[in-house]
Design a protein around this motif. Structure first.
Motif, PDB file in Angstrom:
ATOM      1  N   ILE B  66       0.549  40.491 -69.250  1.00 21.84           N
ATOM      2  CA  ILE B  66       0.144  39.392 -70.143  1.00 21.84           C
ATOM      3  C   ILE B  66      -0.111  39.822 -71.583  1.00 21.84           C
ATOM      4  CG2 ILE B  66      -0.846  38.103 -68.203  1.00 21.84           C
ATOM      5  CD1 ILE B  66      -3.642  38.897 -69.260  1.00 21.84           C
ATOM      6  N   GLY B  67       0.376  41.007 -71.969  1.00 18.45           N
ATOM      7  CA  GLY B  67       0.052  41.555 -73.292  1.00 18.45           C
ATOM      8  C   GLY B  67       0.197  40.594 -74.462  1.00 18.45           C
ATOM      9  N   THR B  68       1.354  39.964 -74.599  1.00 17.73           N
ATOM     10  CA  THR B  68       1.545  39.033 -75.723  1.00 17.73           C
ATOM     11  C   THR B  68       1.720  37.603 -75.200  1.00 17.73           C
ATOM     12  OG1 THR B  68       3.895  39.653 -75.728  1.00 17.73           O
ATOM     13  CG2 THR B  68       2.494  40.697 -77.368  1.00 17.73           C
ATOM     14  N   LEU B  69       0.824  37.228 -74.341  1.00 22.24           N
ATOM     15  CA  LEU B  69       0.909  35.893 -73.695  1.00 22.24           C
ATOM     16  C   LEU B  69       0.916  34.727 -74.694  1.00 22.24           C
ATOM     17  CD1 LEU B  69      -2.575  35.200 -72.035  1.00 22.24           C
ATOM     18  CD2 LEU B  69      -2.175  36.014 -74.338  1.00 22.24           C
ATOM     19  N   TYR B  70       1.534  33.631 -74.301  1.00 25.85           N
ATOM     20  CA  TYR B  70       1.444  32.340 -74.986  1.00 25.85           C
ATOM     21  C   TYR B  70       1.815  31.300 -73.941  1.00 25.85           C
ATOM     22  CZ  TYR B  70       6.481  32.908 -75.383  1.00 25.85           C
ATOM     23  OH  TYR B  70       7.811  33.109 -75.088  1.00 25.85           O
ATOM     24  N   SER B  71       1.608  30.035 -74.245  1.00 25.32           N
ATOM     25  CA  SER B  71       1.594  29.026 -73.179  1.00 25.32           C
ATOM     26  C   SER B  71       2.890  28.983 -72.352  1.00 25.32           C
ATOM     27  CB  SER B  71       1.262  27.651 -73.748  1.00 25.32           C
ATOM     28  OG  SER B  71       2.169  27.328 -74.773  1.00 25.32           O
ATOM     29  N   ASP B  72       4.059  29.016 -72.981  1.00 22.92           N
ATOM     30  CA  ASP B  72       5.301  28.961 -72.211  1.00 22.92           C
ATOM     31  C   ASP B  72       5.459  30.170 -71.289  1.00 22.92           C
ATOM     32  OD1 ASP B  72       5.941  26.630 -73.468  1.00 22.92           O
ATOM     33  OD2 ASP B  72       7.599  27.434 -74.636  1.00 22.92           O
ATOM     34  N   GLN B  73       5.048  31.309 -71.827  1.00 24.16           N
ATOM     35  CA  GLN B  73       5.137  32.534 -71.043  1.00 24.16           C
ATOM     36  C   GLN B  73       4.176  32.464 -69.845  1.00 24.16           C
ATOM     37  OE1 GLN B  73       7.311  35.414 -71.133  1.00 24.16           O
ATOM     38  NE2 GLN B  73       6.434  36.260 -72.974  1.00 24.16           N
ATOM     39  N   VAL B  74       3.001  31.917 -70.073  1.00 21.69           N
ATOM     40  CA  VAL B  74       2.023  31.793 -68.991  1.00 21.69           C
ATOM     41  C   VAL B  74       2.584  30.915 -67.874  1.00 21.69           C
ATOM     42  CG1 VAL B  74      -0.266  30.890 -68.375  1.00 21.69           C
ATOM     43  CG2 VAL B  74       0.035  32.250 -70.476  1.00 21.69           C
ATOM     44  N   ALA B  75       3.258  29.851 -68.265  1.00 16.84           N
ATOM     45  CA  ALA B  75       3.902  28.995 -67.254  1.00 16.84           C
ATOM     46  C   ALA B  75       4.919  29.799 -66.447  1.00 16.84           C
ATOM     47  CB  ALA B  75       4.574  27.808 -67.934  1.00 16.84           C
ATOM     48  N   ALA B  76       5.651  30.667 -67.131  1.00 16.27           N
ATOM     49  CA  ALA B  76       6.640  31.498 -66.443  1.00 16.27           C
ATOM     50  C   ALA B  76       5.975  32.491 -65.493  1.00 16.27           C
ATOM     51  CB  ALA B  76       7.516  32.239 -67.464  1.00 16.27           C
ATOM     52  N   TYR B  77       4.855  33.095 -65.925  1.00 13.77           N
ATOM     53  CA  TYR B  77       4.132  34.020 -65.032  1.00 13.77           C
ATOM     54  C   TYR B  77       3.807  33.315 -63.714  1.00 13.77           C
ATOM     55  CZ  TYR B  77       2.462  36.290 -69.467  1.00 13.77           C
ATOM     56  OH  TYR B  77       2.341  36.879 -70.698  1.00 13.77           O
TER      57      TYR B  77
END
Lengths: 272, 272, 272
Positions: B66-77
């Motif tokens: 989650i180093g450079t997380l942002y909302s779209d990426q969080v959804a992908a996680y």
């Protein structure tokens, strides 16, 4: 600035390991983080609008670099810079490619209004900002680094910021004083993002030195002397990128004192 | 764990070249991919919500960082981790900076609920997770790595996960067993994202070894011994980053056996 | 193609320093920019939908690489490629992992419709595209690089594009001619994103050479000979990545002439 004055600020970075918040471009994230680690700072790359304000609040300096900007990232720049201003956290602005597109000019101008402590760019980026802000009036007729320097001078005065132009010679001005640095190496221009690393290193020095002019000169001195040392070790731009991190990490006072070529520019820059 | 047991798992990675799906941060993507290639795995960096579920289905392990997380990426996680759980694909969670902001704590807690096979972090990240999950009750009064270790232990028990704390000493626990590794080199802390690479290497070992505890110990053994070898070749953090990839690629059994310092921790960790 | 014909195009890149617009993946951005700088080109990484059309208009070539695609980025690919087509700016398409997920196949097919000047991929990526476009009919029964080569041939004819397959042997075809390159080194496969760098280097050569077939052969010749030189200097994949940039920067005509193994493929590829 004398070598021992540069050195004492580098020692302060190494001892305090200040937390530096970077919102930077995707090309240079790894090298920027590594440059900050190599000088002894503690880097973090945090760019979500959901957290940048919280993170500025625990950081010692903020670095904003618009290299690979896009709308969500631009929103993060603005939230972070406004928060930095509110809390008195120094922030550095790197206007990468500021003049390249209309969108980039608009974004750069909007960030200028959030009053960075320091702006670092190459000659054409600084000239673009100076023209954007209206500080460029009358500068258009000049050419090359002299034109950029006059733009920097006006930009610094209008924005109450320190402005640094980096290139074959680096210039730093606060609108009154101008200091020149004659270190570095031409091969550095063949490695992507060394200017971005230099901007981040300025952030680290701002975190330990409240005088933004002194912090900027000291940071560029360390960076360009290390670049010069690294160029002596390198077989090309690939090994230079690697060697620069080693040189930043191993730099000692004797090497710095031996190589540093910095001087105040004596003649007045602007007559007007 | 004996050196030959570590070695046999590395050989399995080299022979099977497992496809490892990474959703990782922008700072380390290049080095993480290269670390996986260097040990013989096949990395892919895939983070769009439009395809992560499809890609988990063809991968042998998933790495979420989650180093450079942002909302779209969080959804992908979340989509990817839920899919991994559904299909029985092992997944590793790297909670970078978990305690740094409220948003990051919320994201980390939501990922914990998707039951990672392995969690790897530094002491303070693991402690944050332990406290988030409620597993940290009573841990607050402890300090340093002992506190983190007790947090890791509780976290492992509650989540049925293997938890690894990396630092000067690495600890791996499944809530019952604890293994310590005393390899690595202090200069590794001056290179960004080596912890992230270690997490990805754990992913590769999970892909060839169903026992997550054994896979994690073996992966950290290989990574930290290679780091130690690389530090011997390096002139600073820049060359260490490069040398580590060479060392992972060229590591042989004799070097591993000669350098490996791993031991089960004999005394019981928790009395309660 | 003779060595002196390759060399004259490299000299043109070094002299003209063409501005190359890259919309590429996050894993390789740094190395791609550095590869372009090393050969003498001027790279820019620009991916916002708010500016890609403006930037294509000032660039000499466009490189689109879908490695870490997501919806906003896909929109940028399409805007940029359509603009390139409109303005006559050559553009290169790198269909990374084209067959890996349904989403990726859809995106790759939609980019094919925007008529890239050159497509570069590995065998399976090119085969996927050939099948997507319908050009793959009858190819399914073939295997390995021969199958990919037949797919490339059909793809080139249908799309009026030059198609390059890189691997142990590189093939370039325009649907009529086929040229083979037997340079490079197996260790290159252990470094992430060297194919992506090769694609970007093709972009630079397209910027100085209007014959897309000649530009592609020359670019791959320079890249793979430099890779071979670099492999001779490297102790593993980490140092190879660094050495490749040094080798691209320092490549001279004698080395190129000495090592180059390029030949036109004489027998007809397709009977149908």
């Amino acid at each position: 600035m004398q070598a021992h004055e540069v050195w004492s600020r580098l020692i302060a970075v190494r001892e305090q390991a200040p937390l530096i918040h970077n919102i930077t471009n995707f090309v240079v994230m790894n090298n920027t983080a590594n440059a900050l680690l190599a000088i002894g700072a503690s880097p973090a790359m945090i760019h979500s609008t959901d957290e940048v304000e919280d993170f500025v609040a625990v950081s010692k300096a903020l670095v904003v670099n618009i290299g690979t900007l896009y709308s969500d990232q631009v929103a993060a720049y603005k939230l972070a810079a406004a928060q930095a201003k509110r809390l008195g956290v120094p922030w550095v602005f790197d206007p990468v490619g500021a003049g390249a597109t209309p969108y980039r000019r608009v974004v750069a101008a909007s960030l200028l209004r959030l009053q960075p402590s320091v702006i670092r760019g190459n000659g054409s980026e600084i000239l673009t900002l100076a023209q954007q802000s209206g500080a460029g009036r009358g500068v258009d007729s000049l050419h090359g680094s002299e034109a950029a320097l006059e733009g920097a001078h006006r930009l610094a005065r209008e924005g109450s910021a320190v402005v640094a132009i980096t290139g074959a010679v680096d210039y730093v001005t606060d609108g009154e004083r101008v200091t020149e640095l004659h270190n570095g190496h031409p091969l550095m221009a063949r490695v992507t993002g060394l200017g971005c690393s230099a901007t981040a290193v300025i952030g680290a020095f701002l975190a330990v030195e409240p005088d933004a002019f002194a912090a900027t000169v000291a940071a560029l001195a360390v960076f360009s002397v290390a670049g010069e040392v690294a160029a002596g070790w390198a077989a090309g731009p690939g090994s230079l990128q690697v060697a620069l991190l080693d040189a930043l990490y191993t730099l000692d006072e004797a090497t710095l004192a031996d190589r540093l070529k910095v001087k105040a520019r004596s003649e007045p820059l602007l007559k007007c």
